[in-house]
Design a protein around this motif. Structure first.
Motif, PDB file in Angstrom:
ATOM      1  N   PRO A  38       0.850  -1.172   0.216  1.00 33.05           N
ATOM      2  CA  PRO A  38      -0.130  -0.073   0.086  1.00 33.05           C
ATOM      3  C   PRO A  38       0.785   1.190   0.057  1.00 33.05           C
ATOM      4  O   PRO A  38       0.257   2.537  -0.411  1.00 33.05           O
ATOM      5  N   ALA A  39       2.016   1.176   0.217  1.00 30.74           N
ATOM      6  CA  ALA A  39       2.878   2.482   0.361  1.00 30.74           C
ATOM      7  C   ALA A  39       4.253   2.240  -0.440  1.00 30.74           C
ATOM      8  O   ALA A  39       4.670   1.125  -0.714  1.00 30.74           O
ATOM      9  N   ARG A  40       4.863   3.310  -0.785  1.00 29.42           N
ATOM     10  CA  ARG A  40       6.114   3.073  -1.643  1.00 29.42           C
ATOM     11  C   ARG A  40       7.271   3.446  -0.702  1.00 29.42           C
ATOM     12  O   ARG A  40       7.129   4.349  -0.050  1.00 29.42           O
ATOM     13  N   TYR A  41       8.209   2.726  -1.088  1.00 26.84           N
ATOM     14  CA  TYR A  41       9.316   2.855  -0.171  1.00 26.84           C
ATOM     15  C   TYR A  41      10.603   2.471  -1.198  1.00 26.84           C
ATOM     16  O   TYR A  41      10.728   1.191  -1.634  1.00 26.84           O
ATOM     17  N   TRP A  42      11.593   3.415  -1.288  1.00 27.84           N
ATOM     18  CA  TRP A  42      12.538   3.309  -2.470  1.00 27.84           C
ATOM     19  C   TRP A  42      13.297   2.081  -2.234  1.00 27.84           C
ATOM     20  O   TRP A  42      13.846   1.254  -3.321  1.00 27.84           O
ATOM     21  N   LEU A  43      13.622   1.622  -0.945  1.00 27.31           N
ATOM     22  CA  LEU A  43      14.581   0.368  -0.844  1.00 27.31           C
ATOM     23  C   LEU A  43      13.811  -0.612  -1.294  1.00 27.31           C
ATOM     24  O   LEU A  43      14.421  -1.731  -2.009  1.00 27.31           O
ATOM     25  N   VAL A  44      12.713  -0.814  -1.019  1.00 27.97           N
ATOM     26  CA  VAL A  44      11.787  -2.072  -1.567  1.00 27.97           C
ATOM     27  C   VAL A  44      11.466  -1.810  -3.027  1.00 27.97           C
ATOM     28  O   VAL A  44      11.657  -2.921  -3.739  1.00 27.97           O
ATOM     29  N   ASP A  45      11.033  -0.798  -3.284  1.00 25.94           N
ATOM     30  CA  ASP A  45      10.881  -0.642  -4.803  1.00 25.94           C
ATOM     31  C   ASP A  45      12.020  -0.910  -5.603  1.00 25.94           C
ATOM     32  O   ASP A  45      11.901  -1.429  -6.603  1.00 25.94           O
ATOM     33  N   GLY A  46      13.029  -0.359  -5.246  1.00 24.37           N
ATOM     34  CA  GLY A  46      14.361  -0.450  -6.067  1.00 24.37           C
ATOM     35  C   GLY A  46      14.655  -1.808  -6.092  1.00 24.37           C
ATOM     36  O   GLY A  46      15.277  -2.413  -7.116  1.00 24.37           O
ATOM     37  N   GLY A  47      14.761  -2.667  -5.158  1.00 21.44           N
ATOM     38  CA  GLY A  47      15.159  -3.920  -5.085  1.00 21.44           C
ATOM     39  C   GLY A  47      14.137  -4.903  -6.022  1.00 21.44           C
ATOM     40  O   GLY A  47      14.698  -5.566  -6.727  1.00 21.44           O
ATOM     41  N   ALA A  48      12.898  -4.490  -5.734  1.00 20.11           N
ATOM     42  CA  ALA A  48      11.950  -5.146  -6.804  1.00 20.11           C
ATOM     43  C   ALA A  48      11.901  -4.743  -8.114  1.00 20.11           C
ATOM     44  O   ALA A  48      12.031  -5.962  -9.039  1.00 20.11           O
ATOM     45  N   ALA A  49      12.355  -3.591  -8.459  1.00 22.24           N
ATOM     46  CA  ALA A  49      12.488  -3.117  -9.690  1.00 22.24           C
ATOM     47  C   ALA A  49      13.824  -3.977 -10.425  1.00 22.24           C
ATOM     48  O   ALA A  49      13.649  -4.305 -11.735  1.00 22.24           O
ATOM     49  N   LEU A  50      14.892  -3.889  -9.581  1.00 24.11           N
ATOM     50  CA  LEU A  50      16.016  -4.834 -10.331  1.00 24.11           C
ATOM     51  C   LEU A  50      15.817  -6.334 -10.566  1.00 24.11           C
ATOM     52  O   LEU A  50      16.095  -6.624 -11.697  1.00 24.11           O
ATOM     53  N   LEU A  51      14.852  -6.853  -9.499  1.00 19.34           N
ATOM     54  CA  LEU A  51      14.599  -8.164  -9.878  1.00 19.34           C
ATOM     55  C   LEU A  51      13.770  -8.285 -11.155  1.00 19.34           C
ATOM     56  O   LEU A  51      13.856  -9.187 -11.865  1.00 19.34           O
ATOM     57  N   ILE A  52      12.750  -7.207 -11.285  1.00 24.78           N
ATOM     58  CA  ILE A  52      11.870  -7.535 -12.414  1.00 24.78           C
ATOM     59  C   ILE A  52      12.611  -7.312 -13.735  1.00 24.78           C
ATOM     60  O   ILE A  52      12.448  -7.965 -14.584  1.00 24.78           O
ATOM     61  N   VAL A  53      13.538  -6.322 -13.704  1.00 20.64           N
ATOM     62  CA  VAL A  53      14.295  -6.134 -15.051  1.00 20.64           C
ATOM     63  C   VAL A  53      14.922  -7.533 -15.333  1.00 20.64           C
ATOM     64  O   VAL A  53      15.284  -8.136 -16.327  1.00 20.64           O
ATOM     65  N   LEU A  54      15.888  -7.914 -14.205  1.00 20.53           N
ATOM     66  CA  LEU A  54      16.649  -9.357 -14.332  1.00 20.53           C
ATOM     67  C   LEU A  54      15.926 -10.353 -14.932  1.00 20.53           C
ATOM     68  O   LEU A  54      16.289 -11.151 -15.635  1.00 20.53           O
ATOM     69  N   PHE A  55      14.817 -10.608 -14.079  1.00 13.05           N
ATOM     70  CA  PHE A  55      13.999 -11.766 -14.380  1.00 13.05           C
ATOM     71  C   PHE A  55      13.604 -11.692 -15.820  1.00 13.05           C
ATOM     72  O   PHE A  55      13.223 -12.764 -16.393  1.00 13.05           O
ATOM     73  N   SER A  56      12.876 -10.520 -16.473  1.00 12.99           N
ATOM     74  CA  SER A  56      12.475 -10.253 -17.432  1.00 12.99           C
ATOM     75  C   SER A  56      13.285 -10.592 -18.392  1.00 12.99           C
ATOM     76  O   SER A  56      13.207 -11.606 -19.460  1.00 12.99           O
ATOM     77  N   ALA A  57      14.582 -10.063 -18.392  1.00 21.03           N
ATOM     78  CA  ALA A  57      15.692 -10.328 -19.498  1.00 21.03           C
ATOM     79  C   ALA A  57      15.973 -11.731 -19.394  1.00 21.03           C
ATOM     80  O   ALA A  57      15.943 -12.436 -20.428  1.00 21.03           O
ATOM     81  N   ALA A  58      16.332 -12.336 -18.400  1.00 18.48           N
ATOM     82  CA  ALA A  58      16.641 -13.878 -18.100  1.00 18.48           C
ATOM     83  C   ALA A  58      15.717 -14.795 -18.809  1.00 18.48           C
ATOM     84  O   ALA A  58      15.782 -15.666 -19.536  1.00 18.48           O
ATOM     85  N   GLY A  59      14.260 -14.602 -18.374  1.00 17.08           N
ATOM     86  CA  GLY A  59      13.096 -15.185 -18.940  1.00 17.08           C
ATOM     87  C   GLY A  59      12.993 -15.251 -20.497  1.00 17.08           C
ATOM     88  O   GLY A  59      13.047 -16.054 -21.422  1.00 17.08           O
ATOM     89  N   ALA A  60      13.019 -13.825 -21.094  1.00 17.10           N
ATOM     90  CA  ALA A  60      12.834 -13.648 -22.401  1.00 17.10           C
ATOM     91  C   ALA A  60      14.040 -14.163 -22.917  1.00 17.10           C
ATOM     92  O   ALA A  60      14.090 -14.861 -24.225  1.00 17.10           O
ATOM     93  N   GLY A  61      15.389 -14.101 -22.494  1.00  8.41           N
ATOM     94  CA  GLY A  61      16.688 -14.582 -23.186  1.00  8.41           C
ATOM     95  C   GLY A  61      16.475 -15.972 -23.326  1.00  8.41           C
ATOM     96  O   GLY A  61      16.939 -16.774 -24.456  1.00  8.41           O
ATOM     97  N   LEU A  62      16.123 -16.989 -22.348  1.00 11.36           N
ATOM     98  CA  LEU A  62      16.047 -18.076 -22.251  1.00 11.36           C
ATOM     99  C   LEU A  62      15.201 -18.651 -23.142  1.00 11.36           C
ATOM    100  O   LEU A  62      15.353 -19.689 -24.057  1.00 11.36           O
ATOM    101  N   LEU A  63      13.998 -18.204 -23.035  1.00  8.81           N
ATOM    102  CA  LEU A  63      12.879 -18.692 -24.368  1.00  8.81           C
ATOM    103  C   LEU A  63      13.385 -18.369 -25.714  1.00  8.81           C
ATOM    104  O   LEU A  63      12.838 -19.136 -26.624  1.00  8.81           O
ATOM    105  N   ALA A  64      13.928 -17.246 -25.895  1.00 10.96           N
ATOM    106  CA  ALA A  64      14.481 -16.779 -27.320  1.00 10.96           C
ATOM    107  C   ALA A  64      15.695 -17.413 -27.605  1.00 10.96           C
ATOM    108  O   ALA A  64      16.131 -17.407 -28.681  1.00 10.96           O
TER     109      ALA A  64
END
Lengths: 154, 556
Positions: A38-64
């Motif tokens: 329910p609230a934004r906190y840079w520490l949590v949001d930053g870590g989550a954003a990093l994971l989203i980028v890395l997981f997306s890249a890994a997922g897309a890369g492995l599938l392609a």
């Protein structure tokens, strides 16, 4: 079916499976953090954003089947493992801190912290560990054989 | 490889467990070798003198001098202290248990105390991190806390942050005589009646000659805060009418009349061709619905039959907002003269209750038919999804509508819905010892959030209506007894927390806020609906008890 064909097939299945899991993990981290909290906190949001980028890249890369896919998967797994363990550690220490301040953490608090840990563990700890093990095995299998010792004298 | 990984996991878990034990021990309160007492003299809600001495020592002469000039002596004994996290702000904020913990701050050779009374009088608890999406605020307002510390230490807030040493202190307060603790077991009708009258008198004092309530009042300073809301105005009017009818108190009846007059004069607007209540361009259904509830109560209680004049028009507006499936369109666009078919919380059930109550006055079968159809929708399609038996929302008007409709159109499915709602409420109701707060009967949402009292009160309104119908429907005595016990625990909590008089020493004008209900045990911003929901629940409980006497079935 010859052994090499079987091996290639099983590698393809594993690559596809880990690629799909990485994409699902990216989506779950997005929903959990950016939709669920329910609230934004840079520490949590930053870590989550990093994971989203890395997981997306890994997922897309492995599938392609891109050449950089395994490096991305390695980075995603390591980052996820580190952040996942950090999350579990933080949750445990937070519960201990609140328990020190407020007495036994109320049933509700314990349940919430336990649920978050239970939800995070498979995606942020168990699967990255499995992916790291798979990547390690893959690297061992594809590493060039040791070159023969040079002949004595020349 | 696998063995190494497992070993790493075991080592990690062991280290984590050890760290948790250390953190818990380090942050737990430790009993001081010799207790300190913070003696404070409060006058008209202001701290005028303070001295700190060891327990058992003589009073400080400054305290005696201050007391000689008038005021109240309050002793806060420090029964424990502990280190505290000062960063990040949110950690500092939630490190103080609301109403129990304060701080000891040391800067150089100077030590000052900020006690729970200091934090309460400034209303700093539960004003820290605000989570708007779920409507709660957590922890102490740390900026204001540092400002208090800076003032006491005669330095800047920055110096407090950088150089002072803070420790958490746990305090037990001893002020004047305290009321005996009211519990589910010793809840008496006389106490309930006194609480009702005190609540109604508080609201009656809050109605101006024009009929407008002091909507939100900050109890320590008796200041009125900005904001107004027609549905809550109507709700408060409804409660005044209930009590005026019950006590035949003329002053209460006059207050109800004044508030109702405002609603039917400047509060009345046109929604197309029909009358409605509200001033906005897009009018919410709730203001008209609760206005109908209040006006019907005024007529029903024989306070003033003239208000019955407005009911047919207002109920026609409510009916015009109803869809064929029974649901209501919750808004009306007055600029374009059309209903807006969106739904929010409460309005559908408020409209259902309004139509049901109005029918008793208007005797218009269309009102009854609309109410019955709305109720069927509310307990049917509106709450039908996988898992609907495991989760219920905040909505508390539906069960009151069932009770009003029961004599005309008994609906067993609706009763089952309400019994299920009560069972869910029981599952989340706290018991003594579940948290540091006054827990028994409360609805808690975790250890760091002070339980709010209004959800308890509104659930009581629904519980009483459910009990009423359950008895009439012949529900098993065991099930009724379970709901009754749940209800009594909640009502006892409300009676304990009502400001009768509350910590008078922290209020500038204690008489002005006597009888009001706070938002929580540390939130003393008194909004009119806090008192209304509690009061209406108590009135209904008392009336049900008395009706059971008539039916010789014993006290509920």
């Amino acid at each position: 079916m010859p052994d090499t064909t079987k091996e290639t097939l099983s590698k393809r299945v594993a690559t596809t499976a880990f690629g799909a899991i990485d994409l699902v993990s990216a989506i779950l981290v997005y929903i959990g953090v950016f939709e669920g909290l329910p609230a934004r906190y840079w520490l949590v949001d930053g870590g989550a954003a990093l994971l989203i980028v890395l997981f997306s890249a890994a997922g897309a890369g492995l599938l392609a089947g891109t050449p950089w896919a395994r490096r991305a998967a390695l980075a995603a797994s390591v980052a996820s493992l580190v952040l996942g363990l950090l999350l579990v550690t933080t949750l445990a220490l937070t519960a201990s801190y609140l328990s020190g301040v407020y007495g036994p953490v109320g049933r509700g608090g314990a349940l919430i912290l336990g649920l978050i840990a239970a939800l995070a563990l498979p995606y942020l700890v168990a699967i990255p560990l499995a992916q790291l093990a798979w990547l390690g095995r893959f690297r061992a299998a594809t590493a060039p054989a040791a070159s023969p010792a040079p002949a004595a004298g020349s | 490889m696998l063995r190494a990984a497992l070993r790493a996991v075991v080592v990690y878990l062991a280290l984590l467990a050890l760290a948790c034990v250390v953190v818990r021990w380090g942050t737990s309160l430790h009993e001081p070798v010799q207790r300190e007492v913070v003696a404070s003299v409060w006058r008209k809600g202001e701290l005028v003198e303070r001295a700190v001495y060891l327990e058992g020592q003589r009073h400080d002469p400054r305290i005696d001098r201050a007391l000689g000039e008038g005021g109240e002596l309050v002793l806060e004994t420090i029964v424990g202290d502990a280190p505290i996290l000062t960063w990040p702000d949110v950690a500092l904020g939630i490190s103080l248990v609301p109403g129990h913990d304060g701080l000891r701050a040391t800067l150089g050779d100077r030590t000052v105390h900020v006690t729970p009374d200091d934090l309460l009088s400034r209303q700093l608890y539960d004003h820290g991190l605000r989570v708007n999406s779920i409507g709660i605020a957590l922890g102490v307002d740390t900026d204001a806390l540092r400002a208090v510390l800076a003032e006491r230490l005669q330095t800047s807030a920055q110096t407090v942050i950088e150089q002072s040493q803070l420790r958490r202190i746990r305090v037990v307060r001893k002020a004047g005589a305290e009321r005996p603790r009211i519990t589910a077991q010793n809840l008496r009708r006389e106490d309930v009646r006194d609480a009702i009258v005190a609540g109604a008198k508080y609201l009656a004092r809050a109605v101006s000659a024009e009929g407008r309530f002091r909507y939100t009042v900050r109890a320590p300073t008796n200041e009125e805060l900005p904001g107004y809301d027609w549905p809550r105005h109507a709700g408060a009017t409804y409660f005044l009418a209930q009590v005026a009818g019950m006590t035949h108190d003329q002053a209460l009846a006059d207050a109800a009349r004044r508030a109702a007059t405002l609603m039917t004069a400047s509060g009345l607007s046109k929604c197309g061709e029909l009358p409605c209540v509200g001033e906005e361009k897009s009018i919410g259904l709730g203001s008209t619905a609760l206005a109908v509830v209040a006006l019907a109560e005024i007529v029903d209680r024989k306070i003033d039959a003239n208000f019955g004049f407005y009911l047919p028009g207002l109920t026609r507006f409510l009916r015009s907002q109803q869809r064929p499936d029974g649901e209501f369109m919750h808004y009306y666009d007055r600029e374009n003269n059309r209903p807006i078919d969106t739904q929010g919380l409460y309005y559908s059930s408020e409209a259902t209750l309004a139509l049901a109550k109005a029918y008793n006055i208007t005797k218009d079968p269309a009102d009854l038919e609309a109410a019955v159809r709305a109720l069927r929708y509310l307990v049917g399609p509106a709450w039908s999804f996988f898992g609907d038996r495991y989760y219920y929302g905040e909505e508390h008007w539906t069960c009151q509508a069932i009770s009003v409709l029961w004599p005309h159109a008994p609906d067993r499915k609706a009763l089952d819905f309400c019994l299920g709602w009560q069972a869910f409420g029981r599952a989340i109701q706290q018991r003594e010892g579940d948290s540091f707060f006054d827990a028994d009967g409360s609805i808690g949402v975790g250890p760091v959030v002070t339980p709010r009292l209004t959800p308890v009160a509104s659930r009581c309104e629904a519980a009483i209506a459910t009990l009423d119908v359950a008895r009439k429907a012949g529900v098993a005595a065991e099930e009724i007894a379970i709901v009754d016990e749940q209800l009594r625990r909640a009502l006892a909590l409300l009676l304990r927390q009502q400001l009768r008089p509350g910590p008078r020493h922290l209020f500038k004008e204690p008489e002005a806020v006597e009888g009001a209900m706070p938002g929580s045990e540390v939130d003393w911003e008194l909004r009119i609906d806090y008192t209304q929901h509690t009061g209406s629940a108590l009135v209904r409980w008392l009336e049900l008890a008395e009706s059971m006497d008539g039916a010789s079935a014993g006290q509920p």
